[in-house]
Design an enzyme around this catalytic site. Structure first.
Site, short mmCIF file in Angstrom:
data_model
loop_
_atom_site.label_atom_id
_atom_site.label_comp_id
_atom_site.label_asym_id
_atom_site.label_seq_id
_atom_site.Cartn_x
_atom_site.Cartn_y
_atom_site.Cartn_z
N LYS A 1 0.79 -1.27 -0.12
CA LYS A 1 0.07 -0.06 0.01
C LYS A 1 0.85 1.27 0.29
CE LYS A 1 -4.18 -2.05 2.01
NZ LYS A 1 -3.54 -3.29 2.26
N ARG A 2 1.75 1.44 -0.85
CA ARG A 2 2.66 2.48 -0.97
C ARG A 2 1.84 3.56 -1.89
NH1 ARG A 2 4.74 -0.25 2.60
NH2 ARG A 2 6.94 -0.46 2.92
#
Length: 310
Positions: free
Chosen positions: A105-106
């Site tokens: 989830k960057r």
């Protein structure tokens, strides 16, 4: 890599992914005890325990499933040893022929996203040499900062023939605080879905699906139906099955008419199966067998729902 994922889904008749999200409390006592004898009650001991737990689940299920999704936070909590266990898990899964979705989830400004993309799916140059860091096949992205945060990953995807799943409508209860806000009369998640469709239009594999996928929670089936139409070329990663309440009958509209287009995730429902009443007969000693049976039951539920909907 989207072509490989679709190939494996078809071959195994399994549109599912197992979330390898190990908390230490999920790990059977005998595994913890062995790891602590060798490494002590240390971060190294915890990392060894979760690695052995992962390996047991992978060995018991890899022939049934096309992919796994390790959530990096579960490893980061154990510091550098935990991250080593994460990479070890990624490598082992790939050695078994599994597609790996790194749930990271960057999403940050361009230069930072470029570094994340190089570390997780690309290459980093050290002097005259190049190295791959965590080398996942896909990763999850948060698009809140816009195209600046996504484009560096798309560049790496094109170079390495890998893929991403972008958060659109997530499964958690509070997702609507932002994602359901109306903009020009439509919820934000629809606007994000349109951006995902736009980002992915030049990244379509031979299978007909884009390298740019999306994340839409099983807990929101009506939104899944809407977003399936908005993102016709996007593979949808569907969290929220099992422990969060999603069932096979809720997921039919996430799929296309041919039964493709979605990849349903179960984490606790699979890796913690031995702790559940339905699988308690296996016991902690046979936790892998319990996970295997939970995978078989999940496949029966989802494939049964898809067949019924035809």
């Amino acid at each position: 890599m989207i072509d490989q994922l679709v190939k494996e889904i078809k071959a195994k008749k399994a549109p599912i992914v197992v979330g390898l999200d190990p908390m230490l409390s999920y790990v059977p006592g005998q595994i913890q005890k062995k790891a602590f004898v060798e490494f002590g009650e240390t971060l190294e001991g915890a990392a060894e325990a979760i690695w052995e737990f992962n390996k047991g689940i992978i060995d018991a299920t890899y022939d049934l499933i096309p992919a796994v999704k390790p959530q990096i936070a579960m490893y980061e909590q154990f510091g550098v040893p935990g991250l080593a266990a994460y990479e070890r898990t990624v490598s082992y899964c790939q050695s078994k022929g599994l597609v790996v979705v790194g749930d990271i989830k960057r999403g940050d400004i361009g230069s930072t996203s470029a570094a994340y993309a190089a570390g997780h799916m690309g290459r980093v140059k050290v002097g005259s040499r190049e190295y791959t860091g965590f080398h996942e096949d896909f990763c999850t992205l948060n698009p809140y900062m816009g195209s600046d945060s996504i484009n560096p990953f798309l560049k790496v995807c094109k170079e390495e023939k890998k893929g991403v799943f972008i958060l659109v409508k997530t499964s958690n209860p509070s997702s609507g605080e932002f994602q359901d806000r109306l903009i020009d009369g439509r919820p934000l998640y629809e606007h994000v879905g349109e951006m995902v469709n736009e980002w992915g239009k030049d990244f379509v594999g031979e299978c007909g699906y884009s390298y740019v996928g999306s994340v839409v929670g099983a807990t929101y089936p009506e939104q899944g139906r809407i977003l399936r139409a908005i993102m016709p070329k996007s593979f949808i990663l569907v969290p929220g099955y099992g422990a969060q309440g999603g069932k096979g009958e809720d997921l039919v509209d996430f799929f296309d008419a041919d039964g493709l287009g979605a990849l349903v995730n179960s984490s606790r429902g699979i890796i913690c199966a031995y702790q559940k009443e339905a699988y308690e007969k296996f016991g902690a000693e046979n936790f892998g067998d319990a996970s295997r049976q939970a995978v078989l039951d999940m496949l029966a539920d989802i494939n049964g729902a898809l067949e019924k909907a035809k």
